[in-house]
Design an enzyme around this catalytic site. Structure first.
Site, PDB file in Angstrom:
ATOM      1  N   HIS A  22      -5.259 -10.336 -16.439  1.00 57.02           N
ATOM      2  CA  HIS A  22      -6.424 -10.236 -15.546  1.00 57.02           C
ATOM      3  C   HIS A  22      -6.719 -11.560 -14.839  1.00 57.02           C
ATOM      4  O   HIS A  22      -7.429 -11.566 -13.828  1.00 57.02           O
ATOM      5  CB  HIS A  22      -7.672  -9.835 -16.340  1.00 57.02           C
ATOM      6  CG  HIS A  22      -7.875  -8.356 -16.492  1.00 57.02           C
ATOM      7  ND1 HIS A  22      -7.912  -7.489 -15.422  1.00 57.02           N
ATOM      8  CD2 HIS A  22      -8.094  -7.590 -17.600  1.00 57.02           C
ATOM      9  CE1 HIS A  22      -8.141  -6.256 -15.869  1.00 57.02           C
ATOM     10  NE2 HIS A  22      -8.243  -6.285 -17.190  1.00 57.02           N
ATOM     11  N   HIS A  38      -2.839  -8.499 -21.937  1.00 54.61           N
ATOM     12  CA  HIS A  38      -3.624  -7.742 -20.958  1.00 54.61           C
ATOM     13  C   HIS A  38      -4.752  -8.608 -20.375  1.00 54.61           C
ATOM     14  O   HIS A  38      -4.872  -8.750 -19.159  1.00 54.61           O
ATOM     15  CB  HIS A  38      -4.182  -6.479 -21.624  1.00 54.61           C
ATOM     16  CG  HIS A  38      -5.041  -5.653 -20.722  1.00 54.61           C
ATOM     17  ND1 HIS A  38      -4.561  -4.569 -20.029  1.00 54.61           N
ATOM     18  CD2 HIS A  38      -6.349  -5.761 -20.377  1.00 54.61           C
ATOM     19  CE1 HIS A  38      -5.531  -4.034 -19.302  1.00 54.61           C
ATOM     20  NE2 HIS A  38      -6.632  -4.747 -19.494  1.00 54.61           N
ATOM     21  N   GLU A  39      -5.543  -9.182 -21.241  1.00 56.92           N
ATOM     22  CA  GLU A  39      -6.680  -9.982 -20.749  1.00 56.92           C
ATOM     23  C   GLU A  39      -6.198 -11.199 -19.973  1.00 56.92           C
ATOM     24  O   GLU A  39      -6.790 -11.590 -18.973  1.00 56.92           O
ATOM     25  CB  GLU A  39      -7.605 -10.398 -21.905  1.00 56.92           C
ATOM     26  CG  GLU A  39      -8.130  -9.248 -22.763  1.00 56.92           C
ATOM     27  CD  GLU A  39      -8.688  -8.067 -21.975  1.00 56.92           C
ATOM     28  OE1 GLU A  39      -9.162  -8.260 -20.845  1.00 56.92           O
ATOM     29  OE2 GLU A  39      -8.627  -6.922 -22.487  1.00 56.92           O
ATOM     30  N   GLU A  67     -11.918 -10.030 -19.982  1.00 58.32           N
ATOM     31  CA  GLU A  67     -11.186 -11.114 -19.331  1.00 58.32           C
ATOM     32  C   GLU A  67     -12.086 -12.196 -18.744  1.00 58.32           C
ATOM     33  O   GLU A  67     -11.888 -12.623 -17.601  1.00 58.32           O
ATOM     34  CB  GLU A  67     -10.305 -10.512 -18.237  1.00 58.32           C
ATOM     35  CG  GLU A  67     -11.051  -9.824 -17.065  1.00 58.32           C
ATOM     36  CD  GLU A  67     -11.345  -8.351 -17.261  1.00 58.32           C
ATOM     37  OE1 GLU A  67     -11.467  -7.897 -18.419  1.00 58.32           O
ATOM     38  OE2 GLU A  67     -11.468  -7.640 -16.238  1.00 58.32           O
ATOM     39  N   TYR A 103      -6.030   2.854 -15.842  1.00 58.27           N
ATOM     40  CA  TYR A 103      -5.053   2.032 -16.562  1.00 58.27           C
ATOM     41  C   TYR A 103      -3.648   2.599 -16.435  1.00 58.27           C
ATOM     42  O   TYR A 103      -2.730   1.933 -15.977  1.00 58.27           O
ATOM     43  CB  TYR A 103      -5.426   1.962 -18.050  1.00 58.27           C
ATOM     44  CG  TYR A 103      -6.671   1.156 -18.346  1.00 58.27           C
ATOM     45  CD1 TYR A 103      -7.927   1.721 -18.179  1.00 58.27           C
ATOM     46  CD2 TYR A 103      -6.590  -0.149 -18.798  1.00 58.27           C
ATOM     47  CE1 TYR A 103      -9.084   0.995 -18.453  1.00 58.27           C
ATOM     48  CE2 TYR A 103      -7.744  -0.888 -19.083  1.00 58.27           C
ATOM     49  CZ  TYR A 103      -8.977  -0.312 -18.915  1.00 58.27           C
ATOM     50  OH  TYR A 103     -10.109  -1.026 -19.178  1.00 58.27           O
ATOM     51  N   ASP A 119     -19.441   2.834 -15.382  1.00 61.95           N
ATOM     52  CA  ASP A 119     -18.839   3.012 -16.694  1.00 61.95           C
ATOM     53  C   ASP A 119     -18.215   4.407 -16.837  1.00 61.95           C
ATOM     54  O   ASP A 119     -17.274   4.599 -17.600  1.00 61.95           O
ATOM     55  CB  ASP A 119     -19.926   2.802 -17.757  1.00 61.95           C
ATOM     56  CG  ASP A 119     -19.324   2.351 -19.072  1.00 61.95           C
ATOM     57  OD1 ASP A 119     -18.434   1.490 -19.037  1.00 61.95           O
ATOM     58  OD2 ASP A 119     -19.739   2.875 -20.121  1.00 61.95           O
ATOM     59  N   GLU A 123      -7.316  -2.641 -13.284  1.00 62.42           N
ATOM     60  CA  GLU A 123      -6.734  -2.260 -14.576  1.00 62.42           C
ATOM     61  C   GLU A 123      -5.283  -1.781 -14.484  1.00 62.42           C
ATOM     62  O   GLU A 123      -4.475  -2.099 -15.356  1.00 62.42           O
ATOM     63  CB  GLU A 123      -7.611  -1.218 -15.269  1.00 62.42           C
ATOM     64  CG  GLU A 123      -9.014  -1.726 -15.625  1.00 62.42           C
ATOM     65  CD  GLU A 123      -9.035  -2.950 -16.535  1.00 62.42           C
ATOM     66  OE1 GLU A 123      -8.014  -3.253 -17.196  1.00 62.42           O
ATOM     67  OE2 GLU A 123     -10.083  -3.632 -16.573  1.00 62.42           O
TER      68      GLU A 123
HETATM   69  N1  BES Z   1     -12.036  -5.373 -18.320  1.00 64.62           N
HETATM   70  C1  BES Z   1     -11.691  -4.488 -19.369  1.00 64.62           C
HETATM   71  C2  BES Z   1     -12.863  -4.031 -20.184  1.00 64.62           C
HETATM   72  C3  BES Z   1     -13.923  -3.302 -19.386  1.00 64.62           C
HETATM   73  C4  BES Z   1     -13.580  -2.352 -18.447  1.00 64.62           C
HETATM   74  C5  BES Z   1     -15.248  -3.551 -19.623  1.00 64.62           C
HETATM   75  C6  BES Z   1     -14.570  -1.711 -17.726  1.00 64.62           C
HETATM   76  C7  BES Z   1     -16.226  -2.905 -18.920  1.00 64.62           C
HETATM   77  C8  BES Z   1     -15.891  -1.972 -17.960  1.00 64.62           C
HETATM   78  C9  BES Z   1     -10.639  -5.115 -20.282  1.00 64.62           C
HETATM   79  O1  BES Z   1      -9.710  -5.887 -19.629  1.00 64.62           O
HETATM   80  C10 BES Z   1      -9.869  -3.998 -20.912  1.00 64.62           C
HETATM   81  O2  BES Z   1      -9.217  -3.289 -20.190  1.00 64.62           O
HETATM   82  N2  BES Z   1      -9.936  -3.859 -22.224  1.00 64.62           N
HETATM   83  C11 BES Z   1      -9.198  -2.878 -22.946  1.00 64.62           C
HETATM   84  C12 BES Z   1      -7.964  -3.530 -23.454  1.00 64.62           C
HETATM   85  C13 BES Z   1      -6.726  -2.799 -23.380  1.00 64.62           C
HETATM   86  C14 BES Z   1      -6.451  -1.872 -22.295  1.00 64.62           C
HETATM   87  C15 BES Z   1      -5.531  -3.631 -23.764  1.00 64.62           C
HETATM   88  C16 BES Z   1     -10.036  -2.409 -24.120  1.00 64.62           C
HETATM   89  O3  BES Z   1     -11.108  -2.967 -24.328  1.00 64.62           O
HETATM   90  O4  BES Z   1      -9.651  -1.485 -24.793  1.00 64.62           O
HETATM   91 ZN    ZN Z   2      -8.388  -4.650 -18.508  1.00 65.32          ZN
END
Ligand code: BES
Ligand code: ZN
Length: 626
Positions: free
Chosen positions: A321, A317-318, A293, A407, A399, A340
């Site tokens: 955010h 989703h993005e 995002e 989520y 991480d 999330e």
């Molecule tokens: N912000 C996240 C990706 C992220 C989370 C990167 C934690 C690094 C550390 C992004 O918004 C996300 O949640 N992406 C998901 C998308 C989905 C839930 C629709 C993905 O990448 O799968």
């Molecule tokens: Zn996300």
């Protein structure tokens, strides 16, 4: 190393105690207002960054960024040092911003997770600092792609991934989600490339390779982003557009056709969009996430280009955010669910406004299955405590806290609140949450307090801390968890059962199924298929060659499990090309367990690994114990 962390923790606890307000602000009128963040060396209560002026030169030849980060800072009285985060950066020199006098600096001890603190002594009158630096091959945010890893195959490509704590590997920064700053940047690229950032962006290549950027809203470091490649722009609406390599641009523009409508729907729900533009950059397939995002410019994987817009909830989703995360940000990575969980909730509300309740219900049920699977996997493991919403990631890589818990359990908690008070009151409440906390970082406890103050009537049974306690601080699923239901997905159950009992694939009633029904269908049967049934399904529905990545991955999992060898070349090709971690994990996990792959998986990974971003490499290295 441990010692200094403990020391810092101690001193922050004292500062925290002195603070009357639990509110996290980004302003030194309340110098004791920052919450302790175990993932940053910065001590913002003493000296904090306010604005960044970044001058960078991009060298594809050296695979290096080099330049100057000029930071405007604010100090509390008596502060003698400012501390930045760095990780695998080379600091060449530090000057006083105003006088250009050299300032001495010191890089503290190296920690594998946190990197190195950069200590810079402060004279009384220092209000800005110029840090000359360059990146290294270990700078983990950066992925330098070779031409063959792009769609065009002719030019190299660069992108960054800063979340959670990788910004410090390409900019010396106070890398905590509780600290916000505005930025401007000047980026010099080789001729013929377009540079894009999480800021106001150019729409076409400048022949001299020089680009200026401005982000006038204060953002946390994890939202710093840069990408450089041979890219083109296509307008999608008044405020929306898409960037992609020319080879992908039309396909991307088709898939993202509804983005402006999504933005309008989102604003109707939770208030004005404050970031001016919402553009999407479709990256090469190495990108380790579905989406990221980055403000004003979402970074997205090309694996959402299914050809039928069926995976577009990822963009919702993005986009969501832009409110939950970018406007109101988790104070630390222990509060990650605030980013999330809220975003998944908001994403499904956007999808519901555009495509109806039945559509959003399908997403909720698929998410519920993910949640149940995650909880089952973590049961009886040493990670059981990670099924709490409020995490304790101190001493761990943030991480490690990224799972479906934040989520989907986060989403479920918000749905339970919505159900409790009704949608009308809930929406008013959420609007207020976003408005009153705009451009601040918030803790889980602040959210709970806000709910008790503004959502619950006094004396109602939810007006007891215990309910939140179970949802937020206890592992697993609370007793009052109510699973979502979906009429459309339910209708696939009979077909799945019938197929397992011998109904021919060609006779299945699948006529109006979207990719979500197919996903649900495959999830139900994938463990129980015979070799004959695999072949039959493939003949009828061509899963091995599907362009839908979500369906492909489910199918590949089944193929590995049931030794369906005709799919093996497609699996190998997929793994060598796609770096999206969510897809790599189930496939490599299945391979480790399969007698067909056990002996070959490390060899395959050896070839594929080069194509992956550091984030995915780390996860798969651990999975394969490399
Ligand atoms: N912000 C996240 C990706 C992220 C989370 C990167 C934690 C690094 C550390 C992004 O918004 C996300 O949640 N992406 C998901 C998308 C989905 C839930 C629709 C993905 O990448 O799968
Ligand atoms: Zn996300």
């Amino acid at each position: 190393m441990k010692y200094s962390l403990i020391l810092f923790a101690g001193c922050f606890t004292i500062i925290g105690c002195q603070s009357k307000s639990s509110k996290v602000t980004n302003n030194l009128d309340h110098p004791a207002a920052y919450v302790y963040d175990p993932h940053s060396y910065a001590q913002p209560n003493k000296a904090v960054v306010k604005h960044l002026n970044l001058e960078l030169e991009v060298s594809f030849e050296k695979e290096q960024l080099s330049g100057i980060a000029t930071w405007e800072i604010q100090t509390a009285s008596g502060a003698d040092t400012i501390i930045f985060d760095t990780h695998h950066l080379i600091i060449d020199k530090v000057l006083s911003g105003s006088s250009d006098e050299p300032i001495k600096f010191l890089l503290g001890p190296y920690n594998e997770i946190l990197g190195q603190p950069l200590y810079i002594p402060l004279n009384r009158d220092v209000s800005s600092i110029r840090i000359y630096y360059h990146t290294t091959p270990e700078s983990a945010a950066l992925q330098w792609l070779k031409p063959e890893q792009t769609a065009g195959k002719k030019h190299p490509f660069l992108y960054t991934q800063s979340q959670a704590i990788l910004a410090r590997s390409w900019v010396p920064v106070q890398d905590s989600p509780g600290i916000r700053f505005t930025y401007q940047a000047r980026v010099k690229t080789p001729r013929g490339y377009l540079a894009l950032m999480s800021a106001r962006n150019p729409q076409k290549i400048n022949p001299n390779g020089i680009y200026q950027f401005e982000q006038s809203k204060p953002i946390p470091a994890y939202l710093l982003a840069l990408s450089v490649g041979v890219l083109e722009f296509k307008k999608l609406g008044e405020r929306c557009g898409v960037y992609a390599e020319p080879e992908l641009l039309n396909q991307a523009a088709f898939e993202l056709e509804d983005v402006e409508k999504m933005l309008i729907a989102a604003e109707k729900l939770y208030g004005p969009y404050v970031w001016e533009r919402y553009d999407v950059l479709v990256l090469p397939p190495a990108f380790p996430f579905g989406g990221m995002e980055n403000p004003m410019l979402t970074f997205a994987t090309p694996t959402i280009l299914a050809g039928d817009k069926s995976l577009i909830s990822l963009i919702a989703h993005e986009m969501a955010h832009s409110w939950s995360g970018n406007l109101v940000t988790n104070a630390t990575w222990n509060d990650f669910w605030l980013n999330e969980g809220f975003t998944v909730y908001f994403e499904r509300r956007i999808m519901e406004s555009l495509y109806g309740k039945e559509y959003a219900d399908m997403l909720a049920v698929l998410g519920h299955q993910d949640l149940i699977n995650t909880i089952e996997q973590l049961k009886n493991s040493d990670k059981w405590q990670d099924t709490r919403l409020k995490l304790t990631l101190d001493g761990h890589d943030p991480d490690d806290g990224v799972s479906d818990i934040a989520y989907e359990k986060g989403y479920a908690l918000l749905v339970s609140l919505e159900k409790r008070v009704g949608r009308k009151r809930w929406d008013t409440f959420l609007n207020r949450w976003f408005t009153e906390h705009a451009f601040t970082s918030v803790t889980t406890e602040q959210f709970i307090e806000f709910v008790h103050k503004h959502l619950f009537r006094k004396g109602s049974d939810w007006d007891k801390k215990s309910h939140f306690h179970e949802w937020v601080y206890e592992p697993g699923l609370p007793a009052n968890y109510q699973p979502p239901t979906s009429v459309r997905l339910d209708s696939t159950v009979a077909e799945a059962l019938a197929f397992l009992k011998g109904k021919p694939a060609t006779a299945l009633a699948v006529k109006n199924w979207t990719s979500h029904e197919w996903q649900y269908f495959l999830r139900q049967i994938k463990e129980q298929l015979s070799a004959y049934q695999m072949a039959e399904l493939d003949q009828a529905f061509h899963f091995t060659t599907t362009g839908n990545s979500e369906i492909a991955v489910l199918w590949f999992e089944a193929a590995i499990l049931h030794h369906y060898t005709p799919a093996y070349p497609a699996i190998e090709a997929f793994l060598k090309q796609v770096g999206r971690r969510k897809f790599l994990v189930p496939l490599y996990t299945a391979m480790i367990k399969s007698t067909d792959w056990q002996n070959r998986v490390k060899e395959l990974y050896h070839h594929a690994r080069k194509n992956y971003h550091a984030v995915s490499r780390k996860t798969i290295d651990e999975l394969l114990q490399i």
